[in-house]
Design an enzyme around this catalytic site. Sequence first.
Site, short mmCIF file in Angstrom:
data_model
loop_
_atom_site.label_atom_id
_atom_site.label_comp_id
_atom_site.label_asym_id
_atom_site.label_seq_id
_atom_site.Cartn_x
_atom_site.Cartn_y
_atom_site.Cartn_z
N ASN A 20 0.87 -1.19 0.00
CA ASN A 20 0.00 0.00 0.00
C ASN A 20 0.90 1.23 0.00
OD1 ASN A 20 -1.81 2.04 0.46
ND2 ASN A 20 -2.43 1.33 2.51
N LYS A 22 0.01 4.22 -0.24
CA LYS A 22 -0.67 5.38 0.36
C LYS A 22 -0.50 6.60 -0.57
CE LYS A 22 -0.07 3.20 4.79
NZ LYS A 22 -0.02 3.29 6.26
N HIS A 104 -9.33 0.90 5.01
CA HIS A 104 -8.03 1.14 5.65
C HIS A 104 -8.21 2.07 6.85
CE1 HIS A 104 -3.95 2.47 6.36
NE2 HIS A 104 -3.59 1.34 5.81
N GLU A 106 -6.69 4.58 7.76
CA GLU A 106 -6.62 6.01 7.44
C GLU A 106 -7.94 6.49 6.82
OE1 GLU A 106 -2.94 5.42 5.39
OE2 GLU A 106 -2.07 4.92 7.34
N GLU A 174 -4.89 -4.94 10.64
CA GLU A 174 -3.88 -3.89 10.79
C GLU A 174 -4.15 -3.11 12.07
OE1 GLU A 174 -1.99 -2.78 6.81
OE2 GLU A 174 -3.79 -1.60 6.93
N GLY A 180 2.80 2.43 10.66
CA GLY A 180 3.71 3.56 10.50
C GLY A 180 4.45 3.94 11.76
N SER A 220 3.86 -1.98 10.26
CA SER A 220 5.31 -2.01 10.48
C SER A 220 5.96 -3.34 10.11
CB SER A 220 5.63 -1.63 11.94
OG SER A 220 5.23 -0.30 12.19
#
Length: 257
Positions: A20, A22, A104, A106, A174, A180, A220
């Site tokens: 991904n 992003k 996701h 985000e 996730e 991140g 990560s």
Amino acid sequence: LSNSLSFLSIMVRKFVVGGNWKMNGDKATIDGIVGFLNAGAPYNNVEVIVSPPAPYLLYAKEKLNEGVLVAAQNCYKVAKGAFTGEQSPAMLKDIGLKWVIIGHSERRHVFGESDSLTAEKTQHAIAEGLSVIFCVGEKLEEREAGHTKDVNFRQLQALVDLKVDWSKVVIAYEPVWAIGTGKVASPAQADEVHKWIREFLAQKASPEVAEQTRIIYGGSVTADNCVELGKLGDIDGFLVGGASLKPDFVKIINARN
Ligand code: 13P
């Protein structure tokens, strides 16, 4: 017997590694990523799916080796209309894509997408012929409050409520606290949640769905931690953010090989 059964289930569920990207990259950096991905191909016993930002979907698809699939990072829940800034599954299919990432963290937490919207998008994407990488995961405060199972089950229940076709879904677990941050879930933490999700599928869908649905881990993941995580029978691959932009991604793709 149980050992050979879990070996069998690993064989049934093809390992899948997603990248991904992003909101990162430009033509020059994508050329570099395409370079190392194509150099590593063909990939055996593993499905590879990368997800560039929308403006570069076609650019990346046209340059990538055929064995590397391309997914959109998002889509809307209807085919067309007055929805400025959105893209539909029909459009993604029209440019030759087969996959889309939905839900996701985000999208959920930066853009405020609800469980029901992510489920509606998933249902529509599948109805239009796409497969979906459906992301779930708890925030740090939810884990610390002991709500990890509830949060992941609630996000998945939205798909159960709409009776989605699980054969078109890859579930990406996730944990938000691992995305991140450099704080990867320990193998035990990831394994526990993946097993809960598989039990959930067995109860809410069927034992066959539980056996056949791929549950991948994201947060990560690096070339250093992927081998240990990839050894676990209930981890069927990875969804990788930062490390998918670097040549190390090829090592992650080959974590099980
Ligand atoms: P990182 O691998 O950068 O933690 O991101 C994970 C992720 O969000 C993949 O979708």
